[in-house]
Design an enzyme around this catalytic site. Structure first.
Site, short mmCIF file in Angstrom:
data_model
loop_
_atom_site.label_atom_id
_atom_site.label_comp_id
_atom_site.label_asym_id
_atom_site.label_seq_id
_atom_site.Cartn_x
_atom_site.Cartn_y
_atom_site.Cartn_z
N CYS A 100 1.40 -2.15 -8.42
CA CYS A 100 0.76 -1.19 -7.64
C CYS A 100 1.06 0.32 -8.09
O CYS A 100 2.03 0.74 -8.22
CB CYS A 100 1.42 -1.63 -6.25
SG CYS A 100 0.92 -0.23 -4.92
N CYS A 104 -4.51 4.15 -3.89
CA CYS A 104 -5.66 3.78 -3.17
C CYS A 104 -5.48 3.98 -1.55
O CYS A 104 -6.54 4.01 -0.82
CB CYS A 104 -5.85 2.36 -3.47
SG CYS A 104 -5.23 1.86 -5.00
N THR A 189 3.43 2.92 0.92
CA THR A 189 3.42 3.13 -0.59
C THR A 189 3.08 4.36 -1.03
O THR A 189 2.06 5.29 -0.49
CB THR A 189 2.12 2.11 -0.57
OG1 THR A 189 2.37 0.69 -0.09
CG2 THR A 189 1.87 1.94 -2.17
N GLU A 254 7.88 2.01 -2.05
CA GLU A 254 7.62 1.98 -0.60
C GLU A 254 8.89 3.03 -0.18
O GLU A 254 9.90 2.55 -0.62
CB GLU A 254 7.37 0.75 -0.04
CG GLU A 254 5.98 0.36 0.20
CD GLU A 254 5.69 -0.61 -1.10
OE1 GLU A 254 6.49 -1.18 -1.81
OE2 GLU A 254 4.47 -0.86 -1.70
N HIS A 289 -8.99 -1.02 2.76
CA HIS A 289 -7.90 -1.27 1.85
C HIS A 289 -7.73 -3.07 1.48
O HIS A 289 -7.43 -3.29 0.57
CB HIS A 289 -6.53 -0.86 2.44
CG HIS A 289 -5.32 -0.75 1.71
ND1 HIS A 289 -5.79 -0.04 0.45
CD2 HIS A 289 -4.09 -1.12 1.35
CE1 HIS A 289 -4.60 0.14 -0.28
NE2 HIS A 289 -3.78 -0.61 0.12
N TYR A 293 -7.68 -4.72 -2.35
CA TYR A 293 -6.94 -5.76 -3.20
C TYR A 293 -7.81 -6.51 -3.79
O TYR A 293 -7.22 -7.52 -4.87
CB TYR A 293 -6.11 -6.66 -1.80
CG TYR A 293 -5.00 -5.96 -1.42
CD1 TYR A 293 -5.02 -4.46 -1.18
CD2 TYR A 293 -3.67 -6.79 -1.31
CE1 TYR A 293 -3.91 -3.82 -0.56
CE2 TYR A 293 -2.75 -5.93 -0.74
CZ TYR A 293 -2.64 -4.91 -0.48
OH TYR A 293 -1.68 -4.18 0.05
N CYS A 296 -7.03 -4.33 -7.42
CA CYS A 296 -5.72 -4.22 -7.98
C CYS A 296 -5.12 -5.37 -8.25
O CYS A 296 -4.49 -5.74 -9.30
CB CYS A 296 -4.97 -3.29 -7.13
SG CYS A 296 -4.40 -3.84 -5.43
N GLU A 443 3.58 -7.74 -1.43
CA GLU A 443 2.17 -6.96 -0.80
C GLU A 443 1.00 -7.60 -0.70
O GLU A 443 0.23 -7.17 0.32
CB GLU A 443 2.24 -5.68 -1.89
CG GLU A 443 1.63 -4.63 -1.31
CD GLU A 443 1.58 -3.62 -2.71
OE1 GLU A 443 1.05 -3.80 -3.70
OE2 GLU A 443 2.09 -2.36 -2.46
FE1 SF4 Z 1 -1.26 -0.65 -4.30
FE2 SF4 Z 1 -3.16 -2.32 -4.78
FE3 SF4 Z 1 -2.87 -0.73 -2.41
FE4 SF4 Z 1 -3.64 0.27 -4.68
S1 SF4 Z 1 -4.97 -1.16 -3.51
S2 SF4 Z 1 -2.08 1.02 -3.11
S3 SF4 Z 1 -2.50 -0.82 -6.19
S4 SF4 Z 1 -1.72 -2.56 -3.15
#
Ligand code: SF4
Length: 500
Positions: A100, A104, A189, A254, A289, A293, A296, A443
């Site tokens: 991660c 984002c 995060t 985190e 968000h 996912y 990422c 996560e």
């Molecule tokens: Fe982390 Fe993925 Fe969230 Fe970006 S979208 S902060 S890489 S978990």
């Protein structure tokens, strides 16, 4: 836009109050701290790539707010294509870091607050959106990292915020030009690597819960803020290992954020007491968000698939039919997540504020797949890797003057040497059960809301009555419900017209 060096220097200049394993970490020590540095390196890639020739189209975007190109992580989704580019950017960074990269959450919070403040102002006659646009210009000009903060501690989840006020971040004092807040936000995060925190309510609220209906931005080093760093599996290896870390270069992070009578200037407050709008803000942020996912995690998945294929080659089984079948299955699971991310991005709609919003139902479906597919991919990678994944001796043993050479002889496979095998096994280990499994597995389960949170929204957004009306029509059960079909067709026509 900032260079990597400028970003690192800006982190050094903050006066943050940070504790890790019971010890205060002074600002000057953060960049070199063995536990923190890998997460800073992962986030810094968002700055480095943005300045690389050939990457500007993906990593930056033209902002109509400051009439300049900005880092895409500070961008409002002004065009439908911005949502697709966001997903592709996240996949690139996920492939590059294998974990991660943290930036984002702030991007998704910026967009959710942008949309919601416009709608509040239109309905309530407030001036939150005007304030927020000024704040947005500051974020874009300074190329800041924001921590989007939503999750309250929640305590006994049977009890509402008004029944356990200290378990939810809340306003404790209203002053003429500011508010004072207390509480905490969990699972934050990248907050230690951020410049500012963009706080939002953590749930829908009742009319009598006005003190919890607050959204605002504060610097991460504002007086009254304390950060407490979270632990990860095997994080001790960050202190005195190299190869055994699995991914020595990058990590994620985190922390818990404690707010003890933090004063927020009114100019930085974007919601204050309008409880009815908390649901829209939560839903919009969550959908953005959950879309993220779909970018990422497939990027991380590419790394795990590559590591599984490589260990199969090292073990001399890369052409075995069952291994090839397992790798194909991993690819199918990975691309399903990405396909959902692309789908919810392309099926976007224009918001009243003029930005673009992902398809909420498809974003929730994206995240449901992400709560499952990485676990099956991890299982398949462990299957392919073999038991050495958890029985391999330490790197010191492979270099031991007495028995190191013997160990290396017995640990050499069909491809590369013993160290090659060790490095690949450690990478699979960290992603499946080690330090960065926190990003690829847990996560994926709980980030952007736990699985049940998506199922609740899917139940609401699926419109079962519409599907019942379709079934009734074909079954010859013609009644008032069939009118819903025409409504659905009207809706589809409107969506298609909007896209054109
Ligand atoms: Fe982390 Fe993925 Fe969230 Fe970006 S979208 S902060 S890489 S978990």
């Amino acid at each position: 836009m900032k260079t990597v060096a400028e970003y690192l220097e800006s982190l050094r200049r903050r006066n943050i109050r940070l504790f890790l394993r019971g010890e205060q970490i002074l600002p000057a020590a953060i960049l070199d701290h063995p536990l923190i540095a890998p997460s800073i390196r992962a986030l810094a890639e968002s700055y480095r790539l943005a300045s690389q020739p050939g990457w500007q189209e993906l990593m930056t975007a033209p902002s109509s707010f400051i009439a300049e190109r900005v880092n895409r992580f500070t961008h409002i989704f002004e065009q439908p294509d911005d949502l697709l580019k966001k997903i592709k950017m996240q996949r690139v960074l996920g492939r590059l870091t294998g974990t991660c990269f943290q930036r984002c959450v702030g991007m998704d919070a910026l967009n959710a607050v942008y949309n919601t403040t416009y709608e509040i102002d239109r309905a309530e006659g407030t001036i939150y959106h005007t304030r927020f646009k000024e704040y947005l210009r500051h974020v874009q000009r300074e190329d800041l990292v924001l921590c989007g903060a939503m999750t309250d501690p929640k305590g006994d989840r049977r009890r509402a915020p008004s029944e356990q006020p200290d378990m939810y971040l809340r306003v404790v004092e209203r002053r003429p030009d500011s508010v004072v807040v207390c509480g905490a936000k969990l699972h934050q995060t990248g907050v230690v690597n951020s410049h500012e925190i963009l706080v939002m309510p953590g749930r829908s609220l009742r009319p009598e819960e006005a003190d919890f209906a607050v959204a605002f931005a504060v610097p991460v080093d504002a007086p009254g803020i304390t950060l407490v760093y979270g632990r990860k599996p095997n994080d001790d290896r960050r202190y005195d290992c190299h190869i055994d870390q699995g991914n020595p270069q990058y990590g994620n992070q985190e922390a818990i954020v404690l707010f003890d009578n933090v004063e927020v200037p009114m100019q930085q407050v974007f919601l204050l007491g309008e409880t009815a709008w908390a649901t829209l803000l939560v839903d919009d942020f969550a959908a953005y968000h959950r879309q993220s996912y779909g970018g990422c995690k497939p990027g991380n998945g590419d790394v795990l698939i590559g590591a599984a294929a490589l260990i199969a080659r090292i073990n001399g089984v890369e052409n075995a039919s069952h291994i090839r079948e397992k790798l194909v299955e991993m690819v199918q699971l990975n691309e399903t997540m990405h396909a959902c991310g692309i789908a919810c991005s392309t099926q976007c709609v224009r918001t009243p504020a003029g930005a673009y919003r992902v398809d909420w139902l498809l974003a929730n479906v994206t995240k449901q797949n992400v709560t499952r597919n990485p676990y099956e991919m991890a299982r398949l990678a462990e299957d392919i890797a073999g038991g050495l994944l958890v029985t391999l001796p330490a790197e010191e043993d492979l270099r031991h003057p007495d028995y190191g050479t013997t160990l290396q002889h017995y640990l050499t496979g069909a491809y590369g040497d013993a160290e090659t095998r060790q490095r690949v096994l450690r990478l699979i280990e960290t992603m499946t059960i080690g330090e960065t499994a926190a990003a690829f597995r847990t996560e994926s389960m709980h980030g952007a809301g736990s699985p049940q949170a998506q199922r609740v929204r899917i139940a609401v957004q699926a419109d079962l009555e519409d599907k019942i009306a379709l079934a009734k029509r074909l079954a010859g059960l013609v009644d008032a419900d069939t009118a819903r079909i025409e409504q659905a067709e009207d809706h589809l026509a409107r969506v298609n017209a909007l896209k054109k």
